[in-house]
Design an enzyme around this catalytic site. Structure first.
Site, PDB file in Angstrom:
ATOM      1  N   ASP A 142       0.632  -1.244  -0.179  1.00  0.00           N
ATOM      2  CA  ASP A 142       0.116  -0.010  -0.041  1.00  0.00           C
ATOM      3  C   ASP A 142       1.012   1.279  -0.011  1.00  0.00           C
ATOM      4  O   ASP A 142       2.100   1.265   0.270  1.00  0.00           O
ATOM      5  CB  ASP A 142      -0.968  -0.027   1.180  1.00  0.00           C
ATOM      6  N   ASN A 182      -7.450  -2.696  14.594  1.00  0.00           N
ATOM      7  CA  ASN A 182      -8.827  -2.843  14.337  1.00  0.00           C
ATOM      8  C   ASN A 182      -9.027  -4.225  13.272  1.00  0.00           C
ATOM      9  O   ASN A 182     -10.137  -4.522  12.678  1.00  0.00           O
ATOM     10  CB  ASN A 182      -9.221  -1.799  13.618  1.00  0.00           C
ATOM     11  N   HIS A 200      -7.181  -4.636  10.367  1.00  0.00           N
ATOM     12  CA  HIS A 200      -6.878  -4.441   8.971  1.00  0.00           C
ATOM     13  C   HIS A 200      -5.647  -5.021   8.568  1.00  0.00           C
ATOM     14  O   HIS A 200      -4.731  -5.214   9.306  1.00  0.00           O
ATOM     15  CB  HIS A 200      -6.874  -2.915   8.616  1.00  0.00           C
ATOM     16  N   GLU A 219     -10.036  -1.918   5.643  1.00  0.00           N
ATOM     17  CA  GLU A 219     -10.397  -1.579   6.984  1.00  0.00           C
ATOM     18  C   GLU A 219     -11.809  -2.353   7.213  1.00  0.00           C
ATOM     19  O   GLU A 219     -12.473  -2.753   6.149  1.00  0.00           O
ATOM     20  CB  GLU A 219     -10.688   0.006   6.962  1.00  0.00           C
TER      21      GLU A 219
HETATM   22  C1  F6R Z   1       1.611  -1.467   6.124  1.00  0.00           C
HETATM   23  C2  F6R Z   1       0.292  -2.215   6.322  1.00  0.00           C
HETATM   24  C3  F6R Z   1      -0.626  -1.855   7.584  1.00  0.00           C
HETATM   25  C4  F6R Z   1       0.217  -2.412   8.781  1.00  0.00           C
HETATM   26  C5  F6R Z   1      -0.538  -2.317  10.078  1.00  0.00           C
HETATM   27  C6  F6R Z   1       0.307  -2.478  11.230  1.00  0.00           C
HETATM   28  O1  F6R Z   1       1.944  -1.616   4.939  1.00  0.00           O
HETATM   29  O2  F6R Z   1      -0.190  -2.300   5.333  1.00  0.00           O
HETATM   30  O3  F6R Z   1      -1.524  -2.725   7.481  1.00  0.00           O
HETATM   31  O4  F6R Z   1       0.816  -3.699   8.403  1.00  0.00           O
HETATM   32  O5  F6R Z   1      -1.182  -1.072  10.352  1.00  0.00           O
HETATM   33  O6  F6R Z   1       1.170  -1.441  11.498  1.00  0.00           O
HETATM   34  P1  F6R Z   1       2.290  -1.660  12.427  1.00  0.00           P
HETATM   35  O7  F6R Z   1       3.222  -2.851  11.958  1.00  0.00           O
HETATM   36  O8  F6R Z   1       3.178  -0.150  12.556  1.00  0.00           O
HETATM   37  O9  F6R Z   1       1.506  -1.962  13.843  1.00  0.00           O
END
Ligand code: F6R
Length: 240
Positions: A67, A136, A138, A143
């Protein structure tokens, strides 16, 4: 889903790096699906060390990131392209032309997303996808909602994700409210998926992922339909 419970963050990073490294050793032309965020940083460090020591070679490896914020320029230090260069690509012998991150400034985001899915397909599909998980549920920026998108698409970030990601920005108003993201089907097409969860803030969602039912309100639960998913978590995230 297989679950590997590790003592701590460092051990999670090591296990994840070993699994990714084994893919690279088995297939020097492997296609890697990569994630940003805090969780995979330790894994990237270890992969860079292994590359430096001559244990793994990235020269024919291709990568696709999950992303990118939208709008966001690649040279902005908050962009996921910048993150990947800083945390991995600048430290390994990958050909930067073989690394793909969605263009956060694409004039036609729908076309950018459709082209991205096509490029992944033309590369032969993703051999191993690395995922983190949002508090959450995702994965990438899919989301929780009553509806999830299959393909790569443009999406609005939820308040929970904006709050969680504000730690990387000076103020919360600076966090972009949109992103380009691979969709659930794009992710599920990967031949193997590893999902990393560490720290107490991931405890509730990790329990939900392991014990809960498949629901669009927990996008990570969609992984349960995939035949080769490995959850690697530390004791803090795994809980009792
Ligand atoms: C990042 C992504 C997000 C993260 C998620 C967890 O490319 O797609 O889904 O993997 O937000 O983020 P952290 O590792 O910072 O807790």
């Amino acid at each position: 889903m297989r679950v590997i419970v590790c003592e701590n963050y460092d051990e999670v990073s090591k296990k994840a790096a070993q699994i990714v490294a084994s893919e690279v050793v088995l297939n020097p032309k492997a296609v890697l699906g990569l994630a940003t965020g805090s969780t995979p940083v330790g894994m990237y460090k270890i992969l860079a060390e292994m590359n430096k020591n001559g244990e793994i070679d990235f020269s024919s490896i291709k990568s696709f990131n999950l992303d990118e914020y939208y709008p966001m320029s690649a040279d902005n230090d908050q962009s996921y392209r910048y993150f990947m260069n800083e945390n991995l690509f600048n430290h390994i012998n990958i050909d930067i032309k073989n690394t793909h991150v969605l263009d956060g400034l694409a004039e036609d985001p729908e076309k950018e997303c459709a082209d991205y899915d096509k490029m992944i397909e033309e590369a032969g599909g993703i051999d191993i996808q690395v995922l983190g998980i949002g508090q959450n549920g995702h994965i990438a920026f899919n989301e929780p909602d009553s509806f999830l998108y299959a393909n790569t698409h443009i999406t609005d970030l939820t308040e929970s994700t904006i709050n969680a990601n504000s730690r990387f920005f000076e103020k919360i108003e600076d966090v972009p409210t949109k992103a380009l993201t691979m969709g659930i089907a794009s992710i599920l097409k990967a031949r193997r998926i590893i999902i990393l969860a560490t720290g107490a803030s991931k405890k509730a969602i990790t329990k939900e992922l392991i014990e809960g039912e498949i629901s669009t309100n927990n996008p990570a639960s969609m992984l349960k339909v995939h035949k080769d998913v490995i959850l690697i978590c530390d004791k803090e995230a795994y809980g009792e």
